[in-house]
Design a protein around this motif. Structure first.
Motif, PDB file in Angstrom:
ATOM      1  N   SER A 199      23.443  15.821   4.378  1.00  0.00           N
ATOM      2  CA  SER A 199      23.426  17.273   4.157  1.00  0.00           C
ATOM      3  C   SER A 199      22.986  17.655   2.753  1.00  0.00           C
ATOM      4  O   SER A 199      22.632  18.808   2.504  1.00  0.00           O
ATOM      5  CB  SER A 199      24.819  17.856   4.424  1.00  0.00           C
ATOM      6  N   SER A 247      23.506  22.115   1.059  1.00  0.00           N
ATOM      7  CA  SER A 247      23.425  21.935   2.509  1.00  0.00           C
ATOM      8  C   SER A 247      22.911  23.208   3.172  1.00  0.00           C
ATOM      9  O   SER A 247      23.225  24.328   2.753  1.00  0.00           O
ATOM     10  CB  SER A 247      24.801  21.583   3.068  1.00  0.00           C
ATOM     11  N   ASP A 278      25.939  22.138   7.039  1.00  0.00           N
ATOM     12  CA  ASP A 278      27.282  21.586   6.894  1.00  0.00           C
ATOM     13  C   ASP A 278      28.288  22.730   7.011  1.00  0.00           C
ATOM     14  O   ASP A 278      27.924  23.897   7.144  1.00  0.00           O
ATOM     15  CB  ASP A 278      27.421  20.889   5.539  1.00  0.00           C
ATOM     16  N   ASN A 317      25.948  26.565   3.061  1.00  0.00           N
ATOM     17  CA  ASN A 317      25.637  25.270   3.692  1.00  0.00           C
ATOM     18  C   ASN A 317      24.994  25.435   5.066  1.00  0.00           C
ATOM     19  O   ASN A 317      25.197  24.614   5.962  1.00  0.00           O
ATOM     20  CB  ASN A 317      26.889  24.398   3.802  1.00  0.00           C
TER      21      ASN A 317
END
Length: 787
Positions: A199, A247, A278, A317
């Motif tokens: 990630s 991410s 993520d 993320n």
């Protein structure tokens, strides 16, 4: 002598000249300043004219000579050419080890015959002329004649020529030497690809047509929220792994390579790649006071509008797919999970029980999962929360730069830990935010804040909403759970009713509601209705009170006086006035720009204080007299009750009272008149037993008149053993008990008054009834006080 230059009158530089207006000819001759003329001798002068533009300055020039009152004139046409400058810098680049191009600074000449030519050589002598100079200021060597790896010597000749081709001037540059191995610029990279390693890491790879070793550099876009964005340098194997990325973030990748021997970076190759998604690294941001009380149409319902901020871009993320709002009822321990799928939405209306305490948390989710929960927002029962700050005003300061909102409020109690300012753009004629709510927290001892917003202008101030909240420490009296004590709770947002604009005066006058005069302090208390923000465009700095003494009408008997009530209060006390007069009072609102209109004048009497004192004194005297009479009545009644008491001792054993006694012989003198009476004893003759009987009779006090016997209470008390004297006596028992006996008729008990006409000290009493042995007689004692 002097020079002139012929000018065309329709020339844009001279068409408005006064000279052109005075001459009807097409051309005029304008003298040239003497600063541009140099005298050679008595018969010759030289023109030294610094031209600015050849097309303007070239033309017919005349020389005038005045000698012996005669004028001599010479005229010639002067053609001007821009002089070519010497070339001072040449730069060369080898394109991907195959061709070379050199360039220098080129100036456009006024003459088409002026030019600059490049000479070059690889043996240290610049003897060959450039064969491809189609582009002015450059020379190109194609692959078939370019010798890679050689040293090139280059010289540039600059030639200035006339329109007829005559060479006027030639300037030769210095020699420039270039090592072709050090000036290579590689071709653009191809076949670039990116793969997510995890990630936060991406693996990049690319291809290059040449076999020469390259030192490549990788650049990627560094967003404003990213603290560090360092380039990846010295990648030589055609691939690189870049870590430390965010991410779920889209990056633009730029790859460029440089030959290891030196040279120039290749043209940048760009492409877009997004890192792996993520779980969000943060939650939607909330604040203890980021909620607002709203109306709830249902019964037993409390409406709360909750606000939050979107997760910052660098912490998402990946794309946020939904929000979760967790609402816990702490009274029953029940938690509700509310899902919000509109990612533009940053507020939610909650319907709560008005008498319960709630704790609210938020969370954000991506396709990989949800973030942890945010901190609690504690919402106390209705009426139990923190009070909002009072006198909250917002004023747009137009005269200050940069323009900003000046926000003021009154402080609260000492348990306050902070104040928070909120703002957003709003819809027309509503209190709904059209932009995400933003806020800033200030210290608890702050009562003023300047809010500066980008692009804030006066015409757009009414498009904003500004609010405030107060945060305080919870006490046990405000919560039902001891565990909540010490936590921070808030009053929630209170919006400003409107936004003031500085530089305006009030448009309305405060209405006087109540006035009270106090002669004892020579003062008048005033109270008025506060102006709303719609009635005063600017914030009030105070209220001006004007007053004067009047007679029966509304005309002042003397000059008007004024006192200023500073601040945003609604009451004031006029002091140091003269009593015994009638005052005419009016008020007006005051802002930084000036005074507003006055209110309707109101009259109030301030009576003399002396008359009031007389009234108080008379009332107090009457009350005191009534109180004295009441106490006298009570005292007299108590004395009557006290004098009506009589106690006589009676034996409590089953013996009967002596009912026959011959007589009781007492002295006829008052004991208090004798010396022994004053000492509290009587001297009697006889035996010891007789003296003991006499001792018992020492304290016996008989009533001096019949009137006391009617209300007397008789108490019979036992005494010790029978005592005998020559006189009548009574015996007493050893038991010291008593019995209350009601008085009886005097005749029934054989009461006989004394024959003396005076006031005897003792009286004769005889009892008739059953005979009792002499040994059972006891003495009796009367405790009634002496008259």
């Amino acid at each position: 002598m002097y020079f002139t230059k012929r000018h065309l009158c329709d020339n844009t530089t001279l068409q408005n000249s006064n000279i052109c207006r005075k001459h009807t000819s097409k051309y005029i001759h304008k003298p040239i300043s003497s600063e541009n003329v140099q005298v050679i001798n008595s018969s010759a002068i030289q023109l030294q004219y610094k031209t600015k533009e050849a097309k303007v300055d070239e033309g017919n020039y005349r020389c005038y000579l005045s000698e012996n009152n005669q004028s001599h004139e010479a005229m010639s046409y002067i053609k001007l050419y821009r002089r070519m400058k010497t070339v001072t810098n040449v730069s060369c680049v080898v394109d991907n080890w195959s061709t070379m191009t050199c360039t220098w600074q080129w100036e456009v000449s006024s003459s088409p015959n002026s030019d600059a030519t490049l000479s070059w050589g690889t043996n240290g002598v610049a003897s060959q002329i450039c064969v491809d100079d189609t582009v002015p200021g450059s020379c190109h060597w194609p692959a078939e004649i370019f010798n890679m790896g050689s040293l090139y010597t280059i010289v540039v000749n600059s030639t200035t020529a006339s329109d007829l081709g005559n060479i006027l001037e030639v300037k030769v540059s210095d020699q420039f030497v270039f090592n072709t191995s050090e000036i290579v610029k590689p071709a653009t990279l191809t076949d670039i690809s990116a793969t997510n390693f995890n990630s936060t890491c991406v693996l990049l790879s690319w291809q290059h047509a040449e076999t020469h070793r390259l030192a490549c550099q990788i650049l990627y876009n560094c967003s404003s929220w990213q603290e560090s964005c360092q380039p990846v340098d010295n990648v030589s194997d055609g691939s690189a792994c870049v870590c430390g990325l965010l991410s779920g973030t889209m990056y633009q990748w730029n790859v460029s390579c440089l030959p290891e021997e030196g040279g120039f970076w290749s043209r940048v190759s760009s492409f877009i790649h997004t890192t792996q998604t993520d779980v969000p690294a943060s939650q939607p941001e909330v604040h203890p006071g980021s909620f607002l009380q709203v109306d709830c149409e249902e019964d037993n319902c409390r409406g709360i509008l909750l606000f939050w901020k979107a997760v910052p871009a660098h912490l998402r993320n990946g794309p946020i797919t939904e929000y979760h709002i967790f609402v816990e009822d702490t009274n029953v321990g029940n938690e509700t999970d509310i899902t919000v799928t509109n990612m533009i939405q940053t507020s939610l209306e909650l319907r709560l029980e008005p008498n319960n305490t709630y704790q609210v948390q938020t969370s954000a989710c991506t396709e990989m999962g949800c973030s942890t929960k945010s901190k609690h927002i504690t919402i106390l029962p209705e009426g139990k929360g923190v009070s909002p700050p009072q006198d909250f005003t917002v004023e747009f300061m137009t005269e200050e730069k940069p323009s900003h909102f000046n926000i003021n409020w009154q402080p609260l109690h000492t348990r306050v830990v902070s104040y928070t300012i909120y703002w957003c753009m709003r819809e027309d004629n509503t209190t709904a935010c059209t932009t995400p709510l933003d806020w800033v927290t200030v210290a608890p001892n702050t009562t003023e804040y300047n809010l500066t917003l980008p692009g804030l202008i006066e015409n757009a101030t009414q498009d904003y909403m500004v609010g405030i909240s107060a945060e305080a420490i919870m006490t046990l009296s405000r919560t039902r759970r001891a565990s909540d004590t010490g936590q921070v709770t808030s009053s929630g947002i209170t919006w400003s009713q409107c936004l003031h604009i500085s530089g305006n005066i009030p448009t309305a006058a405060p209405e006087v509601l109540h006035m009270t005069s106090d002669p004892s302090t020579a003062s008048i208390d005033l109270e008025w209705q506060k102006l709303t923000c719609l009635e005063t465009p600017s914030v009030l700095t105070g209220v001006l009170v004007m007053y004067c003494v009047v007679d029966g009408g509304n005309s002042c008997l003397g000059p008007e006086h004024s006192q200023m009530a500073v601040g945003r209060g609604s009451s004031y006390t006029l002091k140091d006035l003269d009593t015994g007069h009638t005052y005419l009072i009016k008020v007006c609102g005051v802002s930084a720009a000036g005074n507003g209109p006055f209110s309707t004048p109101v009259k109030v009497d301030l009576k003399a204080y002396l008359a009031l004192m007389y009234t108080v004194l008379i009332v107090a005297s009457v009350l005191l007299l009534l109180l004295l009479i009441f106490f006298c009545i009570i005292w007299g009644y108590s004395k009557i009750q006290e004098n009506a008491k009589l106690e006589i001792s009676y034996p409590t054993n089953k013996q009967k009272l002596l009912q026959h006694c011959d007589y009781v012989d007492m002295p006829t003198t008052h004991p208090e008149n004798s010396t022994s009476g004053k000492n509290g004893t009587y001297k009697k003759g006889g035996t010891d037993k007789e003296r003991e009987v006499n001792k018992e009779l020492e304290d016996t006090k008989l009533l001096p008149s019949e009137s006391y016997w009617d209300n007397a209470s008789i108490r019979m008390r036992e005494s010790s053993g029978p005592q005998r004297t020559d006189s009548c006596y009574m015996a007493s028992s050893a038991k010291k008990k008593s019995l209350e006996v009601k008085p009886i008729n005097r005749e029934m008990i054989g009461f006989t008054p004394t024959p003396h006409t005076g006031h005897p000290a003792y009286m004769m009493v005889s009892f008739h009834g059953e005979d009792i042995p002499v040994e059972q007689l006891s003495s009796f004692r009367s405790h009634h006080p002496q008259p």
